[in-house]
Enzyme design. Sequence first.
Site, short mmCIF file in Angstrom:
data_model
loop_
_atom_site.label_atom_id
_atom_site.label_comp_id
_atom_site.label_asym_id
_atom_site.label_seq_id
_atom_site.Cartn_x
_atom_site.Cartn_y
_atom_site.Cartn_z
N TRP A 99 0.83 -1.21 0.00
CA TRP A 99 0.00 0.00 0.00
C TRP A 99 0.86 1.25 0.00
O TRP A 99 0.53 2.23 -0.67
CB TRP A 99 -0.98 -0.02 1.17
CG TRP A 99 -1.98 -1.13 1.02
CD1 TRP A 99 -2.11 -2.23 1.81
CD2 TRP A 99 -2.96 -1.28 -0.02
NE1 TRP A 99 -3.10 -3.04 1.33
CE2 TRP A 99 -3.65 -2.50 0.22
CE3 TRP A 99 -3.32 -0.51 -1.13
CZ2 TRP A 99 -4.68 -2.96 -0.62
CZ3 TRP A 99 -4.34 -0.98 -1.96
CH2 TRP A 99 -5.01 -2.17 -1.70
N ASP A 168 -1.24 6.80 6.53
CA ASP A 168 -2.31 5.90 6.10
C ASP A 168 -2.56 4.96 7.27
O ASP A 168 -1.74 4.08 7.56
CB ASP A 168 -1.86 5.13 4.85
CG ASP A 168 -2.88 4.09 4.40
OD1 ASP A 168 -3.91 3.93 5.08
OD2 ASP A 168 -2.62 3.45 3.36
N LYS A 192 -12.31 -1.45 7.98
CA LYS A 192 -11.68 -2.41 8.90
C LYS A 192 -12.16 -2.13 10.33
O LYS A 192 -12.93 -2.92 10.87
CB LYS A 192 -10.16 -2.34 8.79
CG LYS A 192 -9.69 -2.78 7.38
CD LYS A 192 -8.49 -2.03 6.93
CE LYS A 192 -8.19 -2.03 5.46
NZ LYS A 192 -8.26 -3.26 4.73
N1 PMP Z 1 -3.97 1.31 2.65
C1 PMP Z 1 -4.02 0.23 3.44
C2 PMP Z 1 -3.07 0.12 4.59
C3 PMP Z 1 -4.95 -0.77 3.17
O1 PMP Z 1 -5.00 -1.86 3.94
C4 PMP Z 1 -5.82 -0.64 2.06
C5 PMP Z 1 -6.88 -1.65 1.72
N2 PMP Z 1 -6.92 -2.81 2.33
C6 PMP Z 1 -5.72 0.51 1.27
C7 PMP Z 1 -4.79 1.46 1.61
C8 PMP Z 1 -6.61 0.70 0.09
O2 PMP Z 1 -7.85 1.06 0.57
P1 PMP Z 1 -9.13 1.28 -0.35
O3 PMP Z 1 -9.50 -0.04 -0.90
O4 PMP Z 1 -10.12 1.84 0.62
O5 PMP Z 1 -8.75 2.26 -1.42
#
Ligand code: PMP
Length: 356
Positions: A99, A168, A192
């Site tokens: 991510w 994030d 989450k």
């Molecule tokens: N950052 C992290 C740490 C994540 O775990 C996730 C999704 N699991 C995301 C970003 C992406 O999130 P989204 O699907 O809401 O765009």
Amino acid sequence: MNRKHNFNAGPSALPLPVLERAAANLVDTKGLGLSVLEMSHRSKDFEAIIGHARETLARLLALPADYEILFLQGGASQQFAMVPMNLGAGGAYVTTGAWSQKALAEAKTVGAAREIWTDADENFRRVPAPDALDVPSDAPFLHVTTNNTIYGTEYPEVPASKVPLVADMSSDILSRPIDVSKFGLIYAGAQKNAGPSGITLVVGRRSLLREFRGQPWVPKILRYETHAKADSLYNTPPTFNIYCCSLVFDWIEAQGGLAAMARLNELKARRIYEVIDRRPEVFRGHAEAGSRSRMNLTWTLPTPEAEKRFLDEAKALGCVGLAGHRSVGGIRASLYNAQPMESVEVLASLMERFQP
Ligand code: PMP
């Protein structure tokens, strides 16, 4: 109903009382004679709902007076773009997993961005020590991913930073108390610890949110100031999702707030890590000891066949969502706030008796 032991990484387990309250209130929300799904987002009734969500979240986070909360859309992924669009190019990125790599790659589509630390070569087993980062003083911000959902690593404490710290926190927000004043901006997909998917929480210092620092070409809809000035009602928000988030915030508060969540999360994670450490011939944890996540616990077994049999046996016990992310394989157990200790106990007991 026979509820599963839900170990999904997100969307993931929600507290049962929240689901029941949402269901009970679906047709006639708060006795108003219509459903929250049918209300105008400009009505006083919905303003009360979003206001309650904002106030409860602010209390949970002990939000300092010069910070504010936005409810946005587009997931955490949209924040990968909005952060550099709004705070300016040249951000410094710590890449501790897939991510954060995506956040960095998206920032590079907006302008310059630099990676200042990564352990990609070692397959993302750790986060940097608090004093390991050399943050350029001219960077408009430092970006970190506080919990790496896929690899199962987490910062025990966030790095100190002279430039605004952007985090994030998609997979560890609301899992323990944090000092919000250490951050310039926090963002998190809700799916989450905070509620259903479709909402992104943004918590930021008012000056960062309201004083646009990007380029003139950035569209109005992608500017924080647009949403801050409109109290997150610039365009039609996902009203039901905001309502569900407010129920989750109420539930967390009723459990004793973030300190209570932290205590429980610590116990749950410790239960599983203890078995991993006690049976090294069977389970190999992915994360290094000082970087272990309390939210997403990842490990492998000696062979792919043993992993498959482990998942099959877990499934027979009602456990779902335990297969590791497709990019790393193995097993991943996500133990967010709503994951009850009983489900963790079912998994830990299986791990204690499993023969590979
Ligand atoms: N950052 C992290 C740490 C994540 O775990 C996730 C999704 N699991 C995301 C970003 C992406 O999130 P989204 O699907 O809401 O765009």
